[in-house]
Write a protein that holds these residues in place. Structure first.
Motif, PDB file in Angstrom:
ATOM      1  N   PRO A 222      31.053  21.276  64.872  1.00 25.33           N
ATOM      2  CA  PRO A 222      31.680  21.853  66.066  1.00 25.33           C
ATOM      3  C   PRO A 222      33.199  21.765  66.053  1.00 25.33           C
ATOM      4  O   PRO A 222      33.879  22.663  66.554  1.00 25.33           O
ATOM      5  CB  PRO A 222      31.080  21.043  67.227  1.00 25.33           C
ATOM      6  CG  PRO A 222      30.337  19.924  66.624  1.00 25.33           C
ATOM      7  CD  PRO A 222      30.036  20.260  65.213  1.00 25.33           C
ATOM      8  N   GLN A 256      23.969  27.297  70.264  1.00 23.17           N
ATOM      9  CA  GLN A 256      24.622  26.125  70.868  1.00 23.17           C
ATOM     10  C   GLN A 256      25.799  25.606  70.030  1.00 23.17           C
ATOM     11  O   GLN A 256      26.691  24.950  70.571  1.00 23.17           O
ATOM     12  CB  GLN A 256      23.613  24.994  71.049  1.00 23.17           C
ATOM     13  CG  GLN A 256      22.542  25.253  72.087  1.00 23.17           C
ATOM     14  CD  GLN A 256      21.580  24.077  72.178  1.00 23.17           C
ATOM     15  OE1 GLN A 256      21.730  23.204  73.031  1.00 23.17           O
ATOM     16  NE2 GLN A 256      20.589  24.053  71.296  1.00 23.17           N
ATOM     17  N   VAL A 257      25.792  25.868  68.724  1.00 26.56           N
ATOM     18  CA  VAL A 257      26.859  25.329  67.875  1.00 26.56           C
ATOM     19  C   VAL A 257      28.230  25.885  68.252  1.00 26.56           C
ATOM     20  O   VAL A 257      29.253  25.304  67.877  1.00 26.56           O
ATOM     21  CB  VAL A 257      26.590  25.585  66.369  1.00 26.56           C
ATOM     22  CG1 VAL A 257      25.282  24.967  65.937  1.00 26.56           C
ATOM     23  CG2 VAL A 257      26.640  27.069  66.036  1.00 26.56           C
ATOM     24  N   TYR A 258      28.258  26.978  68.995  1.00 23.96           N
ATOM     25  CA  TYR A 258      29.536  27.587  69.386  1.00 23.96           C
ATOM     26  C   TYR A 258      30.024  27.102  70.751  1.00 23.96           C
ATOM     27  O   TYR A 258      31.074  27.530  71.230  1.00 23.96           O
ATOM     28  CB  TYR A 258      29.399  29.116  69.417  1.00 23.96           C
ATOM     29  CG  TYR A 258      28.976  29.703  68.078  1.00 23.96           C
ATOM     30  CD1 TYR A 258      29.854  29.744  66.997  1.00 23.96           C
ATOM     31  CD2 TYR A 258      27.682  30.202  67.897  1.00 23.96           C
ATOM     32  CE1 TYR A 258      29.462  30.270  65.773  1.00 23.96           C
ATOM     33  CE2 TYR A 258      27.279  30.731  66.674  1.00 23.96           C
ATOM     34  CZ  TYR A 258      28.174  30.764  65.619  1.00 23.96           C
ATOM     35  OH  TYR A 258      27.789  31.283  64.410  1.00 23.96           O
ATOM     36  N   SER A 259      29.272  26.184  71.362  1.00 24.58           N
ATOM     37  CA  SER A 259      29.639  25.693  72.686  1.00 24.58           C
ATOM     38  C   SER A 259      30.950  24.900  72.667  1.00 24.58           C
ATOM     39  O   SER A 259      31.252  24.202  71.704  1.00 24.58           O
ATOM     40  CB  SER A 259      28.521  24.802  73.242  1.00 24.58           C
ATOM     41  OG  SER A 259      28.901  24.197  74.457  1.00 24.58           O
ATOM     42  N   GLU A 262      31.115  19.460  73.111  1.00 23.43           N
ATOM     43  CA  GLU A 262      30.791  18.932  71.789  1.00 23.43           C
ATOM     44  C   GLU A 262      29.353  18.434  71.685  1.00 23.43           C
ATOM     45  O   GLU A 262      28.682  18.663  70.670  1.00 23.43           O
ATOM     46  CB  GLU A 262      31.761  17.805  71.416  1.00 23.43           C
ATOM     47  CG  GLU A 262      31.614  17.351  69.967  1.00 23.43           C
ATOM     48  CD  GLU A 262      32.750  16.456  69.520  1.00 23.43           C
ATOM     49  OE1 GLU A 262      33.678  16.968  68.873  1.00 23.43           O
ATOM     50  OE2 GLU A 262      32.698  15.247  69.838  1.00 23.43           O
ATOM     51  N   ALA A 265      27.123  21.359  71.311  1.00 29.24           N
ATOM     52  CA  ALA A 265      27.295  21.956  69.987  1.00 29.24           C
ATOM     53  C   ALA A 265      26.596  21.133  68.902  1.00 29.24           C
ATOM     54  O   ALA A 265      25.967  21.689  67.996  1.00 29.24           O
ATOM     55  CB  ALA A 265      28.782  22.101  69.670  1.00 29.24           C
TER      56      ALA A 265
END
Length: 302
Positions: A222, A256-259, A262, A265
């Protein structure tokens, strides 16, 4: 001290020669050889068997003990195949190694992003033949990935040569290496990350669910995504039956990894690993203490 250095050089020489000899064998022979060896490991190496049993009981409670044992034994056989295939990955003729891929699923999206100079992060969990993915990507584009020196330092040069022979770029598994990954992404290149390795103390991690169980997971992905806007994919070189080769499977990482958050992500990292494991659960490295380093809990202690 001198005796120790000589002993290490001899060990490295034997291992290197062993890899070379294995590289001469047909893929089907290597994979067949792994069956009796892996079966013996499952039966007699208590540590590996017990770790796999604990992990599978936590991750697949819906399965019976017998079903989990079948899955655990097959996982040990697949890990053995991965190890026996290393000589082939690093020393067999390049065209022979690249030809081991009989199909490339999902590569179009990756190639399109790469063509447009979109930075790409490839998540390569310990499943299937992960070394083959690095060879293919290094052949196709500028590909940078982290590397930790082996415990037997005398093997370092051999492993580096093997991993870089298609043009790949290695960076150390430390702060300097992270800077190298960041620079590669800012140049619009592709990097590879191991998403399922428990981070060491001080490396940065969050405890988030993996198959519903708390697992310390690295925050590197992230951080890199937020700094570069990189697109993330998860990769698997799925081993096909009877030595027929491998199928490359590339899928977009969990959203979710782009949230910006942290923890969310990092949870997306584990969700991405779960998604790729679903393609071949028996080929995942279940004999690894994925749930260690969780405060107040040691699931591996009897």
């Amino acid at each position: 001290m001198k005796k120790s250095k000589l002993s290490n050089r001899l060990k490295a020489g034997v291992i290197t020669k062993g890899w070379w000899l294995l590289s001469l064998l047909p893929l089907a022979w290597l994979q067949a050889l792994a069956v009796p060896i892996g079966s013996l490991v499952w039966r007699f190496v208590k540590r590996e068997r017990n770790i796999a049993k604990v992990n599978l009981s936590l991750c697949f409670p819906e399965l019976s003990q017998e079903e989990r044992d079948v899955l655990g034994k097959q996982s040990i056989i697949e890990i053995t195949r991965t190890m026996l295939e290393m000589g082939r990955m690093w020393m067999a003729p390049k065209e022979k190694v690249l030809a081991d891929f009989v199909s490339l699923q999902g590569i179009e999206a990756v190639e399109e992003a790469n063509k447009n100079k979109q930075p790409i992060i490839l998540l390569g969990p310990h499943i299937g033949q992960w070394e083959l993915i690095a060879q293919l990507m290094s052949h196709k584009t500028n590909f940078t990935f982290m590397y930790s020196e082996p415990k037997l330092a005398e093997l370092d040069a051999t492993i580096r040569k093997g991993r870089c022979r298609m043009g790949g770029n290695l960076v150390p598994a430390n702060i300097k290496g992270v800077a190298g990954l960041l620079k590669a992404l800012k140049r619009g290149e592709m990097i590879g990350i191991l998403p399922d390795q428990v981070p060491d103390k001080g490396q940065g991690g969050e405890i988030v669910p993996f198959y519903g169980q708390p697992a310390l997971t690295a925050t590197l992905l992230p951080k890199l995504v937020q700094k570069t806007g990189a697109k993330v994919f998860t990769a698997l070189a799925k081993r096909l039956p009877k030595g027929r080769g491998f199928e490359l499977i590339l899928i977009p990482a969990d959203e979710q990894v782009y949230s910006d958050d942290e923890v969310t992500a990092v949870a997306g990292v584990n969700a991405s690993v779960e998604q790729i494991i679903a393609y071949a659960p028996e080929q995942y490295q279940w004999a690894y203490k994925r749930f260690k380093s969780v405060p107040g809990k040691n699931v591996y202690k009897k």
